[in-house]
Design a protein around this motif. Structure first.
Motif, PDB file in Angstrom:
ATOM      1  N   UNK A  94       0.818  -1.217   0.000  1.00  0.00           N
ATOM      2  CA  UNK A  94       0.000   0.000   0.000  1.00  0.00           C
ATOM      3  C   UNK A  94       0.849   1.263   0.000  1.00  0.00           C
ATOM      4  N   UNK A  95       0.327   2.284  -0.679  1.00  0.00           N
ATOM      5  CA  UNK A  95       0.901   3.628  -0.660  1.00  0.00           C
ATOM      6  C   UNK A  95      -0.246   4.632  -0.527  1.00  0.00           C
ATOM      7  N   UNK A  96       0.039   5.754   0.130  1.00  0.00           N
ATOM      8  CA  UNK A  96      -0.967   6.796   0.323  1.00  0.00           C
ATOM      9  C   UNK A  96      -1.135   7.600  -0.952  1.00  0.00           C
ATOM     10  N   UNK A  97      -2.383   7.969  -1.255  1.00  0.00           N
ATOM     11  CA  UNK A  97      -2.670   8.988  -2.258  1.00  0.00           C
ATOM     12  C   UNK A  97      -3.522  10.054  -1.576  1.00  0.00           C
ATOM     13  N   UNK A  98      -3.237  11.318  -1.842  1.00  0.00           N
ATOM     14  CA  UNK A  98      -3.931  12.426  -1.191  1.00  0.00           C
ATOM     15  C   UNK A  98      -3.913  13.625  -2.114  1.00  0.00           C
ATOM     16  N   UNK A  99      -4.944  14.431  -2.028  1.00  0.00           N
ATOM     17  CA  UNK A  99      -5.023  15.650  -2.841  1.00  0.00           C
ATOM     18  C   UNK A  99      -4.352  16.833  -2.162  1.00  0.00           C
ATOM     19  N   UNK A 100      -4.607  17.016  -0.856  1.00  0.00           N
ATOM     20  CA  UNK A 100      -3.904  18.088  -0.161  1.00  0.00           C
ATOM     21  C   UNK A 100      -2.424  17.722  -0.116  1.00  0.00           C
ATOM     22  N   UNK A 101      -1.543  18.719  -0.260  1.00  0.00           N
ATOM     23  CA  UNK A 101      -0.136  18.364  -0.396  1.00  0.00           C
ATOM     24  C   UNK A 101       0.732  19.362   0.338  1.00  0.00           C
ATOM     25  N   UNK A 102       1.218  18.945   1.518  1.00  0.00           N
ATOM     26  CA  UNK A 102       2.019  19.874   2.312  1.00  0.00           C
ATOM     27  C   UNK A 102       3.400  20.120   1.705  1.00  0.00           C
ATOM     28  N   UNK A 103       3.844  19.244   0.800  1.00  0.00           N
ATOM     29  CA  UNK A 103       5.156  19.432   0.195  1.00  0.00           C
ATOM     30  C   UNK A 103       5.209  20.691  -0.682  1.00  0.00           C
ATOM     31  N   UNK A 104       4.135  20.949  -1.444  1.00  0.00           N
ATOM     32  CA  UNK A 104       4.056  22.166  -2.264  1.00  0.00           C
ATOM     33  C   UNK A 104       2.697  22.174  -2.956  1.00  0.00           C
ATOM     34  N   UNK A 105       2.008  23.306  -2.992  1.00  0.00           N
ATOM     35  CA  UNK A 105       0.696  23.342  -3.661  1.00  0.00           C
ATOM     36  C   UNK A 105       0.761  23.022  -5.149  1.00  0.00           C
ATOM     37  N   UNK A 106       1.910  23.207  -5.789  1.00  0.00           N
ATOM     38  CA  UNK A 106       2.004  22.960  -7.229  1.00  0.00           C
ATOM     39  C   UNK A 106       1.891  21.494  -7.598  1.00  0.00           C
ATOM     40  N   UNK A 107       1.944  20.601  -6.622  1.00  0.00           N
ATOM     41  CA  UNK A 107       1.723  19.187  -6.911  1.00  0.00           C
ATOM     42  C   UNK A 107       0.244  18.881  -7.160  1.00  0.00           C
ATOM     43  N   UNK A 108      -0.648  19.716  -6.675  1.00  0.00           N
ATOM     44  CA  UNK A 108      -2.078  19.377  -6.682  1.00  0.00           C
ATOM     45  C   UNK A 108      -2.626  19.160  -8.099  1.00  0.00           C
TER      46      UNK A 108
END
Length: 406
Positions: free
Chosen positions: A53-67
């Motif tokens: 398993x790996x996580x998938x998420x829309x919110x992204x604390x690493x950088x908003x440009x990943x969204x």
């Protein structure tokens, strides 16, 4: 020895998360493509994508440009499911919080920023509200957490298998147990790839070999830029299975001032126990072919530290643990770009522990670069540039070593 029927449009080296997706996307567009995997099977346990398993998420604390890339990734994972007939993405919601004392790297604050900036559905919950809604947790009442309902789990091994099988359905050729010994760009402009078994030529080469990217056979210029790190994840027995089920327990990330940053999952894929890992674990540098797979008491202790503080109902026996690898770049961003000297060669590496969820869209980007030389996706964060942290002088390495593989 020259490989039979050896001339391809594209050769993809390394059929892991991103290589399998690139193989699929290129084949789906009707191009003749060969995938080369050094191990005897795909979705093996010697890279960075095993452990179910790996996580998938829309919110992204690493950088908003990943969204924006994430929105596309979700769409492409669902497209893969329709094409392959396999379920890969499972929605559980995602919970993210930080110890309020932690101000330097506050994943809650940065995740909230990305959710607001991109108008993502989300809730901000107090610690007390988290405990009531998700009874596996024991957060202090003054904590705040971000809940994003579209978060979930990707079955990482099934994702690689699904991409690979769908690629073959669309005409891709896959060779396993075949390790690249060297590659070169020929005077004709084609790329020649020599393995332990055969020699192939292609118009394009895509290198997605994960922790092996800096090897002398592939991209030695990345040596010392990308750093391989041993990572351990464990499954712990829970007191209340219902509380840690996919229906009641979202995937999570938390950032503690004393302990560091952890991530985890509900019980999933017929594997009993709550799964948890700590980002960067014990900060152990590793070589991909010499990674210690033995699990130690220190490995268990660092995982149990995070559990005992916030998840006491999951502080049972460690039922299983596995070691894998992170391949980190200096700024924790990806490396996705054409080779600085060879436009026929596309590089993808250093996913820094958070790259699997993007595999579907990264495969599309790599296919774009291999087939048209450009992509409509914004990959400015991930290109090879001198202004990226720790990459000053990298272009000079390529310039000084143009014939290293000839």
């Amino acid at each position: 020895m020259q490989g039979a029927d050896s001339d391809y449009h594209t050769i993809v080296v390394g059929i892991g998360a991103h290589g399998s997706a690139a193989l699929y996307q290129i084949a789906k567009r009707g191009y003749k493509v060969l995938g080369l995997e050094q191990f005897s099977e795909v979705a093996h346990d010697r890279g960075s994508s095993h452990g179910s398993s790996r996580i998938i998420r829309l919110q992204y604390h690493e950088h908003p440009d990943y969204v924006p890339l994430l929105h596309r990734a979700y769409k492409l994972w669902r497209d893969l499911e329709a094409d392959s007939g396999k379920t890969v993405l499972h929605i559980t919601g995602c919970l993210e919080f930080s110890d309020p004392v932690r101000t330097v790297s506050n994943c809650f604050g940065h995740a909230l920023r990305s959710a607001i900036e991109h108008n993502l559905e989300h809730e901000v919950l107090t610690g007390e509200e988290v405990n009531k809604r998700f009874p596996g947790w024991r957060l202090p009442s003054h904590f705040k957490a971000l809940y994003q309902p579209q978060g979930g789990i990707l079955n990482s091994e099934e994702g690689i298998r699904a991409h690979t099988r769908a690629a073959q359905k669309h005409g891709a050729i896959l060779h396993t147990g075949e390790r690249v010994q060297r590659w070169q760009v020929l005077p004709s402009g084609k790329v020649e790839v020599i393995t332990n078994k055969a020699t192939y030529t292609a118009g394009r080469l895509v290198l997605t070999a994960g922790a092996w990217m800096p090897s002398p056979e592939l991209v030695p210029e990345l040596r010392g830029i990308t750093q391989v790190q041993r990572q351990v994840i464990g499954w712990f027995e829970v007191a209340d299975k219902a509380a840690f089920s996919m229906e009641k327990f979202p995937v999570f990330i938390f950032d503690d001032d004393q302990l560091g940053e952890y991530y985890g999952f509900p019980e999933f894929d017929n594997l009993p126990g709550m799964k948890i890992g700590k980002f960067y674990h014990l900060n152990e540098a590793a070589l991909p072919d010499q990674l210690s797979r033995d699990i130690t008491s220190a490995d268990e202790e660092v995982l149990r530290d995070g559990i005992s503080r916030y998840l006491p109902e999951a502080n049972g026996r460690m039922l299983k643990a596995v070691a894998c690898m992170f391949t980190n770049s200096p700024d924790s961003r990806f490396i996705i770009d054409k080779h600085p000297l060879h436009h026929q060669v596309v590089l993808c590496s250093a996913c820094s522990g958070h790259g699997y969820k993007f595999a579907s869209v990264v495969g599309e980007i790599l296919a774009d670069l291999a087939t048209s030389g450009t992509t409509q996706h914004d990959i400015a964060l991930h290109r090879i540039t001198e202004d990226r942290k720790g990459m000053d002088g990298l272009l000079g390495r390529f310039a000084r070593n143009p014939k290293a593989r000839l």
